[in-house]
Each structure stands twice: as structure tokens, then as C-alpha cells.
Design a protein around this motif. Sequence first.
Motif, PDB file in Angstrom:
ATOM      1  N   GLU A 499       0.823  -1.203   0.000  1.00 13.40           N
ATOM      2  CA  GLU A 499       0.000   0.000   0.000  1.00 13.40           C
ATOM      3  C   GLU A 499       0.860   1.257   0.000  1.00 13.40           C
ATOM      4  O   GLU A 499       1.898   1.313   0.657  1.00 13.40           O
ATOM      5  CB  GLU A 499      -0.906   0.009   1.234  1.00 13.40           C
ATOM      6  CG  GLU A 499      -1.809   1.221   1.326  1.00 13.40           C
ATOM      7  CD  GLU A 499      -2.716   1.164   2.541  1.00 13.40           C
ATOM      8  OE1 GLU A 499      -3.906   0.843   2.356  1.00 13.40           O
ATOM      9  OE2 GLU A 499      -2.239   1.419   3.663  1.00 13.40           O
ATOM     10  N   ILE A 500       0.411   2.247  -0.745  1.00 13.37           N
ATOM     11  CA  ILE A 500       0.856   3.625  -0.545  1.00 13.37           C
ATOM     12  C   ILE A 500      -0.314   4.297   0.152  1.00 13.37           C
ATOM     13  O   ILE A 500      -1.326   4.627  -0.468  1.00 13.37           O
ATOM     14  CB  ILE A 500       1.188   4.318  -1.871  1.00 13.37           C
ATOM     15  CG1 ILE A 500       2.321   3.579  -2.581  1.00 13.37           C
ATOM     16  CG2 ILE A 500       1.577   5.782  -1.624  1.00 13.37           C
ATOM     17  CD1 ILE A 500       2.633   4.111  -3.971  1.00 13.37           C
ATOM     18  N   ASN A 501      -0.207   4.435   1.463  1.00 15.40           N
ATOM     19  CA  ASN A 501      -1.282   5.004   2.261  1.00 15.40           C
ATOM     20  C   ASN A 501      -1.277   6.513   2.067  1.00 15.40           C
ATOM     21  O   ASN A 501      -0.295   7.189   2.373  1.00 15.40           O
ATOM     22  CB  ASN A 501      -1.077   4.634   3.729  1.00 15.40           C
ATOM     23  CG  ASN A 501      -2.248   4.990   4.608  1.00 15.40           C
ATOM     24  OD1 ASN A 501      -2.591   6.155   4.751  1.00 15.40           O
ATOM     25  ND2 ASN A 501      -2.859   3.988   5.228  1.00 15.40           N
ATOM     26  N   SER A 502      -2.382   7.052   1.559  1.00 16.55           N
ATOM     27  CA  SER A 502      -2.432   8.443   1.128  1.00 16.55           C
ATOM     28  C   SER A 502      -2.670   9.447   2.242  1.00 16.55           C
ATOM     29  O   SER A 502      -2.645  10.656   1.993  1.00 16.55           O
ATOM     30  CB  SER A 502      -3.548   8.615   0.082  1.00 16.55           C
ATOM     31  OG  SER A 502      -3.352   7.773  -1.017  1.00 16.55           O
ATOM     32  N   ILE A 526      -2.760   2.282  -4.182  1.00 17.52           N
ATOM     33  CA  ILE A 526      -2.801   3.636  -3.614  1.00 17.52           C
ATOM     34  C   ILE A 526      -4.173   3.801  -2.972  1.00 17.52           C
ATOM     35  O   ILE A 526      -5.194   3.840  -3.667  1.00 17.52           O
ATOM     36  CB  ILE A 526      -2.584   4.714  -4.693  1.00 17.52           C
ATOM     37  CG1 ILE A 526      -1.314   4.446  -5.493  1.00 17.52           C
ATOM     38  CG2 ILE A 526      -2.519   6.101  -4.044  1.00 17.52           C
ATOM     39  CD1 ILE A 526      -1.103   5.398  -6.664  1.00 17.52           C
ATOM     40  N   SER A 527      -4.203   3.854  -1.657  1.00 15.62           N
ATOM     41  CA  SER A 527      -5.478   3.905  -0.924  1.00 15.62           C
ATOM     42  C   SER A 527      -5.438   5.006   0.117  1.00 15.62           C
ATOM     43  O   SER A 527      -4.361   5.474   0.495  1.00 15.62           O
ATOM     44  CB  SER A 527      -5.757   2.559  -0.248  1.00 15.62           C
ATOM     45  OG  SER A 527      -5.818   1.517  -1.200  1.00 15.62           O
ATOM     46  N   THR A 528      -6.617   5.412   0.591  1.00 11.75           N
ATOM     47  CA  THR A 528      -6.662   6.550   1.515  1.00 11.75           C
ATOM     48  C   THR A 528      -6.695   6.161   2.982  1.00 11.75           C
ATOM     49  O   THR A 528      -6.401   6.997   3.830  1.00 11.75           O
ATOM     50  CB  THR A 528      -7.892   7.433   1.239  1.00 11.75           C
ATOM     51  OG1 THR A 528      -9.072   6.653   1.443  1.00 11.75           O
ATOM     52  CG2 THR A 528      -7.862   7.997  -0.164  1.00 11.75           C
ATOM     53  N   ASP A 529      -7.092   4.899   3.295  1.00  8.44           N
ATOM     54  CA  ASP A 529      -7.314   4.544   4.700  1.00  8.44           C
ATOM     55  C   ASP A 529      -8.316   5.520   5.319  1.00  8.44           C
ATOM     56  O   ASP A 529      -8.210   5.909   6.478  1.00  8.44           O
ATOM     57  CB  ASP A 529      -5.981   4.595   5.449  1.00  8.44           C
ATOM     58  CG  ASP A 529      -5.997   3.905   6.801  1.00  8.44           C
ATOM     59  OD1 ASP A 529      -7.049   3.339   7.183  1.00  8.44           O
ATOM     60  OD2 ASP A 529      -4.959   3.942   7.502  1.00  8.44           O
TER      61      ASP A 529
END
Length: 574
Positions: A499-502, A526-529
Motif C-alpha cells: 500500500e501507498i497510504n495516502s 494507492i489507498s486513503t485509509d
Amino acid sequence: MARPNEEVEALLQEYADLVTISGGDAYKARAYEKAARAIGGHHADVSRLDLKGLLDIPGVGKSIAEKVLEYLSTGRVSMIEEARTVIPAGVRELISIPMLGPKKAMVLYEELHISSVDQLLDALHEHKLRDLKGFGARTEENILHGIALLQQAGGRILIDAATDAAEQITAELSGVAGCERCAYAGSLRRMRETIGDVDILVAADRSAPLMEAFTALPVTAEVIAHGEKKTSIRTTKGLQVDLRVLPPDAWGAGLLYFTGSKAHNIRIRELAVRHKYKLSEYGLFHVKSGKKIVSATEEEIYARLGLPWIPPTLREDRGEIAAGLRDELPELVTEDDIRGDLHTHTDLTDGVAPLEEMVAAAARRGYTYYAVTDHAPNLYMQRMTDAKILAQREQVRALDGKHRRMRLLHGTELNIGPGGDLDWPDDFLAGFDLCVASVHSHFNQSREELTRRLIRACENPHVAVIGHPTTRQIGKRPGIDADFDAVFEACARTGTALEINSHPQRLDLCDEDVLRAKRYGVKFAISTDAHSVTHLPYMRYGVGTAQRGWLTKDDVINTWPLQKLRRFLRPGTH
């Protein structure tokens, strides 16, 4: 600038800390923390809400709502002012140190009379903390690291706060008569994760009207310097903003120069010298004749140097110029390429918005798919059960199709336990569309234990994505000490995405780790959490980090069509 919601969130969180420091009711502290998160993530501006509107926010009771109204009308809350007088200011300063909680801060004050960071450093160097209950050599190391993080951050702020300020100011200046173009440059345009100050550029024939408008902005608290070509202010939030006015025909040269980075600019100027040119913020010139060749656009300047236009996020002297000369620059992933968000939460666990609101907000963003991934039961404070998650699955299935163009995925964010174990057995995990697995505790295990823990999660056939892989929180908590090259290799071998946590406080993986992982052939999500509707737009920061890591849309699984994504996510495929 900070939304009123964020100001109220910070105030309530401060009060929760004060309650904890003074040994007050733990339930009360948790209630204020929960209300702080709920208000910070609430979609509506709290300054426009009455008592009833505030009470509609989950976790906000009448007592807290009244204090919010008191703050919004007077700028203070008497009860919090009183609490501040009880707790020495020095102790409140200590709380700002990452890795040092409020209870330990109070122990340091009461036992060693420490009330400043400098005093704490002296005590650490003299090993005075080791005799205190709950402290030891490892605690000393953690606190020293926390102080280093605090000092390293200095006056830097997170990218979202800088972006909010820059966009507000550029919008205001764009409306001033004579302004032909206006944009922000510097490290913010390069999408660095933290920003020291904001650079604003304006193209105009006359600078005076722009400089006057700039210093008169409502956000201006102090004018640091006022000149014809450059003016600097400090905003009401303490951020320095520099405005430079350029001749319109020098716009491209100025934008290139003031975007940087310094190392990239040096390489570009060296390339110009080899072509017998001289490059400045005013244009590209012949060295001998002094005649200007081009200056109006960045594209023209790069082209004269034999280069394609280089995206700002790549301008860090990491090989982008050599790649450009070989015509091998990647076609970077963009926010328009993102088809859905694969890591989000609802109020079933620690989110602040119900499922229906999160889904509707995702649909408004034009997504073609959207995953709900609430926490699993091993994070005990979330009180998740099999029955609750299965009931949510039914809700998700019922909502799927309500927004015609968007399909819903029912997932979960699993907790990677100290031994790499997960919350549910394999047969239960098989029922999810998507499993994200993340480390949430036991950050101080040995390097070998942390590495083995992450690799074991990668090897579970139901885990599709490792969430916020290093667990870092920018300026607050360092990443875990694992052998990430071994983890990247395991992800590539097992077909597990990273993940690339945004979220601006995480941006995890960071750009440098993304570059390393990409070399192993890893795929990324690429996710926002997102824990609220207002977090969904954070996707832009994750995309910026991905660009800084040289990713294309082929590298990012949530740019893929749903059918291809499902094949990747389907259990048993890795």
C-alpha cells in the motif's frame, strides 16, 4: 488554512491529553478523543452548526457540543483553560515529543522536575531516567529518537496543510487585476511529504498591485519582507509564504527555477552549459551573445536542452535527466487513472461516517469500484465480531448496484500479530473480496521478528495488500526496523501488493521505499485509509508519492479494470 473542524479537533485532543496527564477519568479522556476524531472527520463545517447539528455527529454528546459552541463563539473554553493552568506548560511541551506519552511526561516532571526538551536531553545523557518505574534503556532510545524527529521536523508542515494554504492564496491572487498566471512552485509542486515554506509565483507586468493584495490577505499575520519582486508573509497558522512576480514572458523559466529541486536545477544548468547556454529564472540565453532563446514555457526550455518535459514530482536528481535524454521517462500514474479506493473504514469500527455515506461519497468521486475494509477482531478496542462483519457484508451486498457505475467490494483490514498471525482462520478469510493486512502494535520487536512477521502475512494466500507497511506517522512515529528488501522480495514472490497510504500523516510507503520496491517487481495499491468522507480526497497525496516513486498505472492495481483486479485479489492466486 485549517478548517474549523481541525481547530476543534486539536482542542478536544489537547483536553483529552490534559485529562490523561492529570490522572483523570480514562473513560472521559477516550470520550474526548473519540469526539475529536469525529469532528475532525465530519464533512460539514462545525462553525456553521448549532447544538442540534453538533449532536448529530457520532460521539459528540451535549457536554462536548456546548464546549465546542463556547469555543466557536469566544475562542476559548473555560474548562480547558483551567486544565491548562493545572498542568505546567513544560509538561505540555514534552507531550509534543513523539514516543513520549502524557503519563510518562508527568512522571518526568514530578520525579525529576523536567519541564523542557533541553532538560530532558540533559537527563537522558546523564542516564537519569533508568531508575524511574516504567523507564529503561529502550525507553531512553525511543525518547531520543522522538526528540530527533521533533527537531528534524522543525517548522515543516504536512503536505495537506501546505496545499490548503497555497490553493487558497493562489485563488485569491488570481482574481487580482493584472494577474496573468498564478501557481505554487517549490517542494509543494514536487509533492514532498513535508513543506518548509510555500512559494507562489505570479506572472504580471506590474508587481505592486499583487504585492499589496498579498500582504492584505485575511490569512496574513505578519509581513516578513516587502519588495518589488519578492514579498514574504507569515500566515495566521505560522506558515511562511513567499510571493514572486515574474514578467509574463519569463513564466516558464521562473516556474522551472523555483520548482527545483536544487540538485535537479544544477543538473539542468550543467546541461545548458554543455550546449553553450546559460539558464536563469528569466530564460535560456546564448552565453556569447546574451540573446534570449526561450523562456515562456518549461516545455520549450527542456526541449532546447534535448529533454522532454519532466514532471515536477520527478525533479529530485534521481536519474530523471539521464532517463529523459534516453527518452525513457515513465508515463506516471495520475489521479484520473485511479478507478477505486481499496482501504477505507466506517463507523462500524473507528471510522466516523456510516457505510451509506462513505459509499455515496466514493460514487461522487466517479469510482468504478470501492472497498470497505473495517478492522478485524484482534484490535480489541474496535469490538469487531464475526456476526458484525457478516452483517456488514449483507449491507454491502444490498448497496452494491445502488450507484450504477460503481461496484462494491467487502473487505477487512486484518491485524498482523506479533508472530505474523491474522485475526480469522483461512476459511473465514475466503469469504472476503479483499484482505488488507497491517501492523498495528509491537513496533519494537527485533529486526528479524518484524521481518518474519511481515513475510508470513505476505505468504497467507488470502492477503492481497500489506497496509501502511512501515507503520510510520510523519513527525510522530518512526517506521519499524524491518528488512524491507526481504519484504519487497516476498511481496514480488507471493503476488502481494504494497500500500501507498495516502493519509498525509502516513504517506507509507514513502517515495524512496516505493522506488526500491518497484525494482523487485512489486505491485502497489494507492489507498486513503479513509476514516471519514473528508479523507477520500487524500488520494491526490498518495498519487503524488507514487509519482515520486516513478510508478505507472500498470504498477498500481487500483487503476486496473475490475475484472483484472478481481483476478489479483482472488484468494489462492499467490
